[in-house]
Design a protein around this motif. Sequence first.
Motif, PDB file in Angstrom:
ATOM      1  N   GLU A 160      43.157  35.917  41.366  1.00  0.00           N
ATOM      2  CA  GLU A 160      43.077  35.304  40.088  1.00  0.00           C
ATOM      3  C   GLU A 160      41.612  34.526  40.564  1.00  0.00           C
ATOM      4  OE1 GLU A 160      45.179  34.825  37.022  1.00  0.00           O
ATOM      5  OE2 GLU A 160      44.964  36.630  38.094  1.00  0.00           O
ATOM      6  N   THR A 161      41.236  33.982  41.753  1.00  0.00           N
ATOM      7  CA  THR A 161      40.163  33.492  41.838  1.00  0.00           C
ATOM      8  C   THR A 161      39.087  34.354  41.743  1.00  0.00           C
ATOM      9  OG1 THR A 161      41.231  31.776  43.251  1.00  0.00           O
ATOM     10  CG2 THR A 161      38.754  32.031  43.426  1.00  0.00           C
ATOM     11  N   ALA A 162      39.108  35.532  42.237  1.00  0.00           N
ATOM     12  CA  ALA A 162      38.182  36.663  42.089  1.00  0.00           C
ATOM     13  C   ALA A 162      37.816  37.190  41.035  1.00  0.00           C
ATOM     14  CB  ALA A 162      38.630  38.160  43.082  1.00  0.00           C
ATOM     15  N   ALA A 163      38.890  37.213  40.037  1.00  0.00           N
ATOM     16  CA  ALA A 163      38.657  37.567  38.627  1.00  0.00           C
ATOM     17  C   ALA A 163      37.987  36.273  37.985  1.00  0.00           C
ATOM     18  CB  ALA A 163      39.982  37.785  37.914  1.00  0.00           C
ATOM     19  N   MET A 164      38.142  35.206  38.231  1.00  0.00           N
ATOM     20  CA  MET A 164      37.420  33.970  37.888  1.00  0.00           C
ATOM     21  C   MET A 164      35.844  34.183  38.052  1.00  0.00           C
ATOM     22  SD  MET A 164      37.236  29.973  38.435  1.00  0.00           S
ATOM     23  CE  MET A 164      36.184  30.424  39.763  1.00  0.00           C
ATOM     24  N   CYS A 165      35.582  34.314  39.450  1.00  0.00           N
ATOM     25  CA  CYS A 165      34.397  34.664  39.589  1.00  0.00           C
ATOM     26  C   CYS A 165      33.614  35.684  39.161  1.00  0.00           C
ATOM     27  CB  CYS A 165      34.492  34.753  41.451  1.00  0.00           C
ATOM     28  SG  CYS A 165      34.577  33.332  42.156  1.00  0.00           S
ATOM     29  N   GLU A 166      33.999  36.793  39.020  1.00  0.00           N
ATOM     30  CA  GLU A 166      33.577  38.125  38.215  1.00  0.00           C
ATOM     31  C   GLU A 166      33.208  37.323  37.030  1.00  0.00           C
ATOM     32  OE1 GLU A 166      34.316  42.543  37.142  1.00  0.00           O
ATOM     33  OE2 GLU A 166      35.982  41.456  38.179  1.00  0.00           O
ATOM     34  N   LEU A 167      33.943  36.726  36.126  1.00  0.00           N
ATOM     35  CA  LEU A 167      33.699  36.408  34.926  1.00  0.00           C
ATOM     36  C   LEU A 167      32.375  35.497  34.825  1.00  0.00           C
ATOM     37  CD1 LEU A 167      34.603  36.141  31.721  1.00  0.00           C
ATOM     38  CD2 LEU A 167      36.105  33.973  32.551  1.00  0.00           C
ATOM     39  N   MET A 168      32.406  34.433  35.675  1.00  0.00           N
ATOM     40  CA  MET A 168      31.407  33.390  35.926  1.00  0.00           C
ATOM     41  C   MET A 168      30.022  33.924  36.521  1.00  0.00           C
ATOM     42  SD  MET A 168      33.451  30.100  37.247  1.00  0.00           S
ATOM     43  CE  MET A 168      31.937  29.173  37.327  1.00  0.00           C
ATOM     44  N   GLY A 169      30.205  35.372  37.084  1.00  0.00           N
ATOM     45  CA  GLY A 169      28.997  35.695  37.667  1.00  0.00           C
ATOM     46  C   GLY A 169      28.788  35.148  39.021  1.00  0.00           C
ATOM     47  N   LEU A 170      29.845  34.829  39.824  1.00  0.00           N
ATOM     48  CA  LEU A 170      29.828  34.375  41.170  1.00  0.00           C
ATOM     49  C   LEU A 170      30.353  35.386  42.326  1.00  0.00           C
ATOM     50  CD1 LEU A 170      31.160  30.724  40.704  1.00  0.00           C
ATOM     51  CD2 LEU A 170      28.730  31.436  40.665  1.00  0.00           C
TER      52      LEU A 170
END
Length: 271
Positions: A160-170
Amino acid sequence: MRPVVEAWRISPRPRTTHTELHWVRGSSKSDVRTRGHEWGVADRTLGELNWVEVDPARVRSSVGVRHRFTPAMYYWQRTRSHVWCESQEERRELLWLDYGGQVERLWSQPFAISWGRRSRLAGLSHFPDFLGQFIDGTYGLFDVRPKARIDERAKLQFAETAAMCELMGLRYQVLSGHDGRATGNLECLSASRHDRCRPSPGVESGILEAAAAGQSRRALCDLVSPGCPPLACEWVDNMAWRRLLDVDLGAVFSSDTVYTTSASALTSMAH
């Protein structure tokens, strides 16, 4: 030792639709009670925020860890400051990040992630272990968890953290440990990573030329400091830390350990 501000209890908003980030704004030297609790929806706009200006506050969150005190600190030479670690495992991972040379700045537990209703972790929160700014100016999150302790719950949280980072461009990476002997050897090299251990340009050139075909640590020290070979140990190790010299970190270190001029150093010498 009290290297961090007193714990600040961030209370994410309950039952949010979107995943949010919550942080404490203000200088790391200011009184935590005067800071403001800020938050934003985890999207591309928030991912472009200049976190250097926000100066994320470090917040202790792990169960069983005392507030105010820490078992480990790591001196991050690029910013000439200590990075707080909750455990020796975190400190060892910072050692490898430092050796890699791709991370310019680091913050410990920079913010809380509050999972929204669309997440499989809805209603829960997560404090990533580190926020890093890379040498190209981009940002990324790091979580530390030994491989043996990554269970199904941890895998879900990391996904879930990886998916959030992908959304934010991190960027995002889970740091799960290295070979014990290699880490111990890297610890030895790190003692000479400071600028005070850097050899003069002339001595450095001599070491690179001598090690082009591979030389033992003893031979290199005898060559560049015949009157006092131990004096050259920190020079050789400093160059290995800076990746000017290649060395097998997985082997037993001794005076017979072979150091070889790295390909990048050879290219620089050729030009």
